[in-house]
Design an enzyme around this catalytic site. Structure first.
Site, short mmCIF file in Angstrom:
data_model
loop_
_atom_site.label_atom_id
_atom_site.label_comp_id
_atom_site.label_asym_id
_atom_site.label_seq_id
_atom_site.Cartn_x
_atom_site.Cartn_y
_atom_site.Cartn_z
N ASP A 53 0.81 -1.21 0.00
CA ASP A 53 0.00 0.00 0.00
C ASP A 53 0.85 1.26 0.00
OD1 ASP A 53 -2.39 -1.38 0.01
OD2 ASP A 53 -2.60 -1.36 2.18
N TYR A 111 7.14 -10.07 7.09
CA TYR A 111 6.95 -8.63 7.20
C TYR A 111 7.54 -8.17 8.53
CZ TYR A 111 3.61 -8.28 3.31
OH TYR A 111 3.01 -8.29 2.07
#
Length: 248
Positions: A53, A111
């Site tokens: 994003d 992540y």
């Protein structure tokens, strides 16, 4: 036609996400622009392991593309490094079999989320970490994280805009690294992640560290399979990094 795999890193601050969108600057658009120029105007598309994003960074994003050019992977890497903006870096480029697929071939991802625990806001880290000037009990965060490990339906821990039919994912581990007195890094490893899942998990663990929610609250949220049942906010994008993508 040869297929190439590239590992790239990028500073997501100046991009409107990874995926091509009209009239916006994106990672995919910048790389495809460079490849198209190298191919004398012939459009070359890239495929990534997944989208990131707006404001989200990558240390080890993986892409693949096909090319008819008769040049080595090393020359591709050097050319793309020169032809793409300074906020994108090509760490490696290599030839791979035609059946390699950057997205569908993944078996796991990592992540990391970076939290700056300074009392005073640091303007130099504002695009690369979450400023969090509140007290945190890391032991409570670790206890809460144990409820998330394993295979679960993570409907309560993803955005309502998630397009996937199945919300079942497996979290292999959640690790906490206190790099110094001011920096906490939370590392998530799993077989896949849903839209906003890592940011919601991060917000949840931060609430656990403040004593706002308990491990039992997390277990109940998993069973509820309803994002509205979870009080924790979604952590902002700037602290999130796609760290590594794994393949067989």
């Amino acid at each position: 036609m040869t297929r190439y795999k590239a590992i790239i890193s990028y500073d997501g601050s100046g991009f409107y996400g990874y995926q091509v969108q009209p009239n916006t600057r994106t990672v995919q658009a910048e790389i495809e622009k460079a490849l198209t120029k190298m191919h004398k105007g012939k459009t070359v598309r890239i495929t990534a392991s997944g989208r990131t994003d707006t404001g989200v960074h990558a240390k080890g994003q993986v892409i693949h593309f096909d090319s008819e050019l008769d040049i080595t992977a090393e020359k591709f890497q050097k050319a793309l490094q020169v032809m793409t903006p300074f906020d994108i870096s090509f760490l490696t480029v290599e030839e791979v079999p035609d059946d390699f697929h950057a997205r569908f071939g993944t078996v796991g991802k990592e992540y990391r989320y970076v939290v700056k625990r300074t009392k005073i806001f640091d303007p130099f880290s504002r695009n690369f970490a979450l400023h969090y000037p509140y007290e945190l009990d890391i032991s409570k965060m670790k206890l809460a994280s144990k409820r998330l490990i394993g295979e679960h339906d993570f409907t309560s821990f993803c955005s309502a805009r998630t397009e996937r039919d199945s919300k079942v994912r497996t979290l292999y581990s959640i690790d906490f690294y206190e790099e110094d007195d001011e920096t906490l890094v939370i590392a998530f490893q799993g077989n896949g992640f849903l839209y906003n899942m890592v940011r919601i998990l991060t917000g949840t663990l931060l609430d656990a560290g403040q004593g706002r929610i308990s491990p039992d609250d997390i277990s109940e949220a998993l069973l509820a399979r309803d994002r509205q049942k979870l009080i924790s906010k979604t952590a902002p994008p700037q602290g999130l990094y796609l760290w590594r993508v794994d393949y067989e």
